[in-house]
Design a protein around this motif. Structure first.
Motif, PDB file in Angstrom:
ATOM      1  N   SER A  68       0.872  -1.215  -0.014  1.00 24.64           N
ATOM      2  CA  SER A  68       0.000   0.048  -0.040  1.00 24.64           C
ATOM      3  C   SER A  68       0.910   1.162   0.108  1.00 24.64           C
ATOM      4  N   TYR A  69       0.237   2.520  -0.488  1.00 15.77           N
ATOM      5  CA  TYR A  69       0.975   3.539  -0.302  1.00 15.77           C
ATOM      6  C   TYR A  69      -0.016   4.533   0.040  1.00 15.77           C
ATOM      7  N   SER A  70       0.383   5.617   0.669  1.00 11.61           N
ATOM      8  CA  SER A  70      -0.724   6.866   0.854  1.00 11.61           C
ATOM      9  C   SER A  70       0.093   8.295   0.709  1.00 11.61           C
ATOM     10  N   TYR A  71      -0.711   9.325   0.330  1.00 11.72           N
ATOM     11  CA  TYR A  71       0.209  10.480   0.168  1.00 11.72           C
ATOM     12  C   TYR A  71      -1.300  11.523   0.612  1.00 11.72           C
ATOM     13  N   GLU A  72      -0.762  12.690   0.740  1.00  7.04           N
ATOM     14  CA  GLU A  72      -1.704  13.698   1.023  1.00  7.04           C
ATOM     15  C   GLU A  72      -1.671  14.894  -0.231  1.00  7.04           C
ATOM     16  N   TRP A  73      -2.785  15.205  -0.573  1.00  8.07           N
ATOM     17  CA  TRP A  73      -3.093  16.336  -1.507  1.00  8.07           C
ATOM     18  C   TRP A  73      -4.140  16.984  -1.187  1.00  8.07           C
ATOM     19  N   GLU A  74      -3.831  18.351  -0.884  1.00  8.19           N
ATOM     20  CA  GLU A  74      -4.978  19.394  -0.752  1.00  8.19           C
ATOM     21  C   GLU A  74      -5.473  19.117   0.496  1.00  8.19           C
ATOM     22  N   GLY A  75      -4.965  18.509   1.598  1.00  8.39           N
ATOM     23  CA  GLY A  75      -5.703  17.915   2.760  1.00  8.39           C
ATOM     24  C   GLY A  75      -6.428  16.716   2.814  1.00  8.39           C
ATOM     25  N   VAL A  76      -6.228  15.997   1.753  1.00  2.00           N
ATOM     26  CA  VAL A  76      -7.037  14.826   1.589  1.00  2.00           C
ATOM     27  C   VAL A  76      -6.185  13.693   1.555  1.00  2.00           C
ATOM     28  N   THR A  77      -6.204  12.387   2.290  1.00  2.00           N
ATOM     29  CA  THR A  77      -5.062  11.577   2.281  1.00  2.00           C
ATOM     30  C   THR A  77      -5.435  10.527   1.441  1.00  2.00           C
ATOM     31  N   TYR A  78      -4.837  10.151   0.286  1.00  3.16           N
ATOM     32  CA  TYR A  78      -5.117   9.139  -0.602  1.00  3.16           C
ATOM     33  C   TYR A  78      -4.519   7.813  -0.376  1.00  3.16           C
ATOM     34  N   THR A  79      -5.195   6.618  -0.226  1.00  2.00           N
ATOM     35  CA  THR A  79      -4.424   5.533  -0.069  1.00  2.00           C
ATOM     36  C   THR A  79      -4.723   4.401  -1.389  1.00  2.00           C
ATOM     37  N   VAL A  80      -4.061   3.560  -1.546  1.00  2.00           N
ATOM     38  CA  VAL A  80      -4.004   2.738  -2.648  1.00  2.00           C
ATOM     39  C   VAL A  80      -3.507   1.525  -1.905  1.00  2.00           C
ATOM     40  N   THR A  81      -4.181   0.407  -1.917  1.00  2.00           N
ATOM     41  CA  THR A  81      -3.874  -0.944  -1.635  1.00  2.00           C
ATOM     42  C   THR A  81      -3.731  -1.819  -2.916  1.00  2.00           C
ATOM     43  N   TRP A  82      -2.760  -2.731  -2.972  1.00  2.00           N
ATOM     44  CA  TRP A  82      -2.375  -3.250  -4.491  1.00  2.00           C
ATOM     45  C   TRP A  82      -1.835  -4.664  -3.973  1.00  2.00           C
ATOM     46  N   THR A  83      -2.259  -5.654  -4.864  1.00  2.00           N
ATOM     47  CA  THR A  83      -1.488  -6.885  -5.243  1.00  2.00           C
ATOM     48  C   THR A  83      -0.794  -6.793  -6.556  1.00  2.00           C
ATOM     49  N   ALA A  84      -0.030  -7.805  -6.602  1.00  2.00           N
ATOM     50  CA  ALA A  84       0.678  -8.040  -8.012  1.00  2.00           C
ATOM     51  C   ALA A  84       1.177  -9.360  -8.137  1.00  2.00           C
ATOM     52  N   ASP A  85       0.690 -10.173  -9.185  1.00  2.00           N
ATOM     53  CA  ASP A  85       1.172 -11.450  -9.321  1.00  2.00           C
ATOM     54  C   ASP A  85       1.125 -11.769 -10.962  1.00  2.00           C
ATOM     55  N   GLU A  86       1.045 -13.124 -10.986  1.00  2.00           N
ATOM     56  CA  GLU A  86       1.136 -13.483 -12.447  1.00  2.00           C
ATOM     57  C   GLU A  86      -0.026 -12.883 -13.296  1.00  2.00           C
ATOM     58  N   ASN A  87      -1.080 -12.425 -12.718  1.00  3.56           N
ATOM     59  CA  ASN A  87      -2.386 -12.039 -13.220  1.00  3.56           C
ATOM     60  C   ASN A  87      -2.217 -10.434 -13.299  1.00  3.56           C
ATOM     61  N   GLY A  88      -1.030  -9.905 -12.968  1.00  3.48           N
ATOM     62  CA  GLY A  88      -1.096  -8.405 -13.361  1.00  3.48           C
ATOM     63  C   GLY A  88      -1.026  -7.596 -11.633  1.00  3.48           C
ATOM     64  N   PHE A  89      -1.165  -6.193 -11.919  1.00  2.00           N
ATOM     65  CA  PHE A  89      -1.201  -5.200 -11.051  1.00  2.00           C
ATOM     66  C   PHE A  89      -2.536  -4.820 -10.690  1.00  2.00           C
ATOM     67  N   HIS A  90      -2.938  -4.983  -9.321  1.00  2.00           N
ATOM     68  CA  HIS A  90      -4.435  -4.746  -9.046  1.00  2.00           C
ATOM     69  C   HIS A  90      -4.489  -3.978  -7.811  1.00  2.00           C
ATOM     70  N   PRO A  91      -4.581  -2.571  -8.191  1.00  2.00           N
ATOM     71  CA  PRO A  91      -4.820  -1.404  -7.231  1.00  2.00           C
ATOM     72  C   PRO A  91      -6.221  -1.223  -6.954  1.00  2.00           C
ATOM     73  N   VAL A  92      -6.557  -0.919  -5.432  1.00  2.00           N
ATOM     74  CA  VAL A  92      -7.795  -0.660  -4.772  1.00  2.00           C
ATOM     75  C   VAL A  92      -7.677   0.710  -4.175  1.00  2.00           C
ATOM     76  N   GLY A  93      -8.418   1.489  -4.319  1.00  2.00           N
ATOM     77  CA  GLY A  93      -8.434   2.853  -3.632  1.00  2.00           C
ATOM     78  C   GLY A  93      -9.793   3.576  -3.669  1.00  2.00           C
ATOM     79  N   ASP A  94     -10.361   4.189  -2.706  1.00  2.00           N
ATOM     80  CA  ASP A  94     -11.489   4.844  -2.959  1.00  2.00           C
ATOM     81  C   ASP A  94     -11.502   5.737  -3.979  1.00  2.00           C
TER      82      ASP A  94
END
Length: 113
Positions: A68-94
């Motif tokens: 996962s990674y998170s960062y702040e932009w204009e007062g909002v924190t954005y978070t991405v949780t992800w998996t990566a495997d033989e089927n590709g990169f799969h990001p999830v975030g609101d």
């Protein structure tokens, strides 16, 4: 993938030239698994772990990773949780579009040609 994560961190830190890395930890185990995490002064946080599954021939095999990674932009924190495997990169975030529609959901690629 660790290199990609590091490049992403560097790119984001370059955007804020005053940002500094305040925490960086990385560990590789004998079984090929690893865990890496970092945090910067400008609110960026990331963590990743995974394991290598060797193939039957040299330079083959697969990594299974998650993180996962998170960062702040204009007062909002954005978070991405992800998996990566033989089927590709799969990001999830609101804040991300729904990527759940795969070929299995919409049919084979041949149907669209």
């Amino acid at each position: 993938m660790k290199i990609v994560l590091l490049f992403c961190a560097v790119a984001l830190v370059v955007a804020d030239k005053e940002a500094k890395i305040v925490n960086y930890q990385s560990n590789i185990e004998e079984d090929g698994s690893y865990k890496t995490e970092y945090e910067t002064t400008n609110g960026i946080k990331a963590q990743e772990d995974g394991i290598s599954y060797p193939g039957n021939v040299p330079e083959s095999g697969n990594y299974v990773r998650s993180g996962s990674y998170s960062y702040e932009w204009e007062g909002v924190t954005y978070t991405v949780t992800w998996t990566a495997d033989e089927n590709g990169f799969h990001p999830v975030g609101d804040h991300l579009p729904d990527f759940s529609f795969t070929r299995e959901h919409i049919g084979g690629i041949d149907e669209f040609q």
